[in-house]
Write an enzyme that holds these catalytic residues in place. Sequence first.
Site, mmCIF file in Angstrom:
data_model
loop_
_atom_site.group_PDB
_atom_site.id
_atom_site.type_symbol
_atom_site.label_atom_id
_atom_site.label_comp_id
_atom_site.label_asym_id
_atom_site.label_seq_id
_atom_site.Cartn_x
_atom_site.Cartn_y
_atom_site.Cartn_z
ATOM 1 N N ASP A 137 -24.680 38.629 0.327
ATOM 2 C CA ASP A 137 -25.632 39.172 0.082
ATOM 3 C C ASP A 137 -25.795 39.751 -1.239
ATOM 4 O O ASP A 137 -24.707 40.460 -1.575
ATOM 5 C CB ASP A 137 -26.189 40.090 1.158
ATOM 6 C CG ASP A 137 -27.619 40.319 1.006
ATOM 7 O OD1 ASP A 137 -27.962 40.810 -0.331
ATOM 8 O OD2 ASP A 137 -28.271 40.300 2.027
ATOM 9 N N ILE A 138 -26.723 39.513 -2.210
ATOM 10 C CA ILE A 138 -26.583 39.977 -3.453
ATOM 11 C C ILE A 138 -27.285 41.323 -3.638
ATOM 12 O O ILE A 138 -27.073 42.085 -4.555
ATOM 13 C CB ILE A 138 -27.069 39.054 -4.586
ATOM 14 C CG1 ILE A 138 -28.519 38.518 -4.243
ATOM 15 C CG2 ILE A 138 -26.175 37.802 -4.977
ATOM 16 C CD1 ILE A 138 -29.250 38.015 -5.353
ATOM 17 N N GLN A 150 -38.626 40.505 7.700
ATOM 18 C CA GLN A 150 -38.086 39.243 7.132
ATOM 19 C C GLN A 150 -38.709 38.809 5.852
ATOM 20 O O GLN A 150 -39.932 38.774 5.753
ATOM 21 C CB GLN A 150 -38.006 37.903 8.115
ATOM 22 C CG GLN A 150 -37.251 36.809 7.761
ATOM 23 C CD GLN A 150 -37.411 35.609 8.553
ATOM 24 O OE1 GLN A 150 -38.176 35.617 9.689
ATOM 25 N NE2 GLN A 150 -36.558 34.430 8.435
ATOM 26 N N HIS A 188 -31.357 33.047 9.201
ATOM 27 C CA HIS A 188 -30.040 33.770 8.880
ATOM 28 C C HIS A 188 -29.623 34.823 9.674
ATOM 29 O O HIS A 188 -30.604 35.630 10.249
ATOM 30 C CB HIS A 188 -29.867 33.958 7.490
ATOM 31 C CG HIS A 188 -31.061 35.052 6.919
ATOM 32 N ND1 HIS A 188 -32.259 34.764 6.412
ATOM 33 C CD2 HIS A 188 -30.807 36.477 6.513
ATOM 34 C CE1 HIS A 188 -33.038 35.755 6.295
ATOM 35 N NE2 HIS A 188 -31.971 36.531 6.322
ATOM 36 N N HIS A 195 -27.393 38.749 9.493
ATOM 37 C CA HIS A 195 -26.754 39.797 8.498
ATOM 38 C C HIS A 195 -25.683 40.119 9.182
ATOM 39 O O HIS A 195 -25.694 40.630 10.280
ATOM 40 C CB HIS A 195 -27.893 40.655 8.042
ATOM 41 C CG HIS A 195 -29.005 40.617 7.207
ATOM 42 N ND1 HIS A 195 -29.010 40.776 5.837
ATOM 43 C CD2 HIS A 195 -30.156 39.729 7.677
ATOM 44 C CE1 HIS A 195 -30.174 40.293 5.629
ATOM 45 N NE2 HIS A 195 -31.083 40.005 6.571
HETATM 46 P P1 5GP Z 1 -34.216 39.288 5.156
HETATM 47 O O1 5GP Z 1 -35.001 40.262 4.578
HETATM 48 O O2 5GP Z 1 -34.784 37.766 5.171
HETATM 49 O O3 5GP Z 1 -33.773 39.526 6.441
HETATM 50 O O4 5GP Z 1 -32.807 38.761 4.365
HETATM 51 C C1 5GP Z 1 -33.090 38.412 3.076
HETATM 52 C C2 5GP Z 1 -31.617 38.593 2.368
HETATM 53 O O5 5GP Z 1 -31.377 37.705 1.478
HETATM 54 C C3 5GP Z 1 -31.959 39.800 1.598
HETATM 55 O O6 5GP Z 1 -30.573 40.628 2.138
HETATM 56 C C4 5GP Z 1 -31.425 39.696 0.287
HETATM 57 O O7 5GP Z 1 -30.691 40.719 -0.466
HETATM 58 C C5 5GP Z 1 -30.752 38.251 0.339
HETATM 59 N N1 5GP Z 1 -31.156 37.398 -0.865
HETATM 60 C C6 5GP Z 1 -32.253 37.195 -1.369
HETATM 61 N N2 5GP Z 1 -32.238 36.357 -2.374
HETATM 62 C C7 5GP Z 1 -30.774 36.001 -2.503
HETATM 63 C C8 5GP Z 1 -29.958 35.199 -3.508
HETATM 64 O O8 5GP Z 1 -30.509 34.580 -4.492
HETATM 65 N N3 5GP Z 1 -28.776 35.063 -3.327
HETATM 66 C C9 5GP Z 1 -27.878 35.867 -2.302
HETATM 67 N N4 5GP Z 1 -26.916 35.846 -2.279
HETATM 68 N N5 5GP Z 1 -28.873 36.728 -1.402
HETATM 69 C C10 5GP Z 1 -30.133 36.640 -1.389
#
Ligand code: 5GP
Length: 142
Positions: free
Chosen positions: A30-31, A93, A99, A101
């Site tokens: 995660d970035i 989300q 996905h 974490h």
């Molecule tokens: P969500 O909020 O959907 O549970 O998690 C999305 C996750 O994807 C976030 O933790 C965010 O930092 C990560 N993320 C979003 N865009 C990118 C990307 O371009 N590359 C990577 N490696 N992680 C990403």
Amino acid sequence: MTACVFCKIVTGQIPATRVYEDAQVLAFMDIGEVNPGHVLVATKSHVEDVYALQDAQAAAVAQVAARVARAIRAAFAPDGLSVYQANGKAAGQTVLHYHVHLVPRHQGDAMAFTWPVRNPPRDQLEAHAARIRAALGQLQGE
Ligand code: 5GP
Ligand code: ZN
């Protein structure tokens, strides 16, 4: 689904630091997290949320998540590890592609974790990923 960030990561249109990959699942760093060991485990095909997840995909993601979690434990020795999944916009989300974490936790951490907090440099991500990949290989060889 050309607009989906994770689909673009799967196809290589957007760079990501890969930890593990097989036919169904991709694990990558995660970035945008406080936590340097934070790994995302995603389906390779575009599945929007848990409701749309097929049994085989659910099993494949869970298996990879467990293996990578053990590798993170071996590499970083955290005090614990959160397995976290936001599901749907109202639940927080932000990328609507299924996905999980993996977030290594340390005793000093705040209970609630928020993101994004900072962008670790790519070389730092690669160094963390290399440690996890090495641990994965070791554990697989046991
Ligand atoms: P969500 O909020 O959907 O549970 O998690 C999305 C996750 O994807 C976030 O933790 C965010 O930092 C990560 N993320 C979003 N865009 C990118 C990307 O371009 N590359 C990577 N490696 N992680 C990403
Ligand atoms: Zn997608």
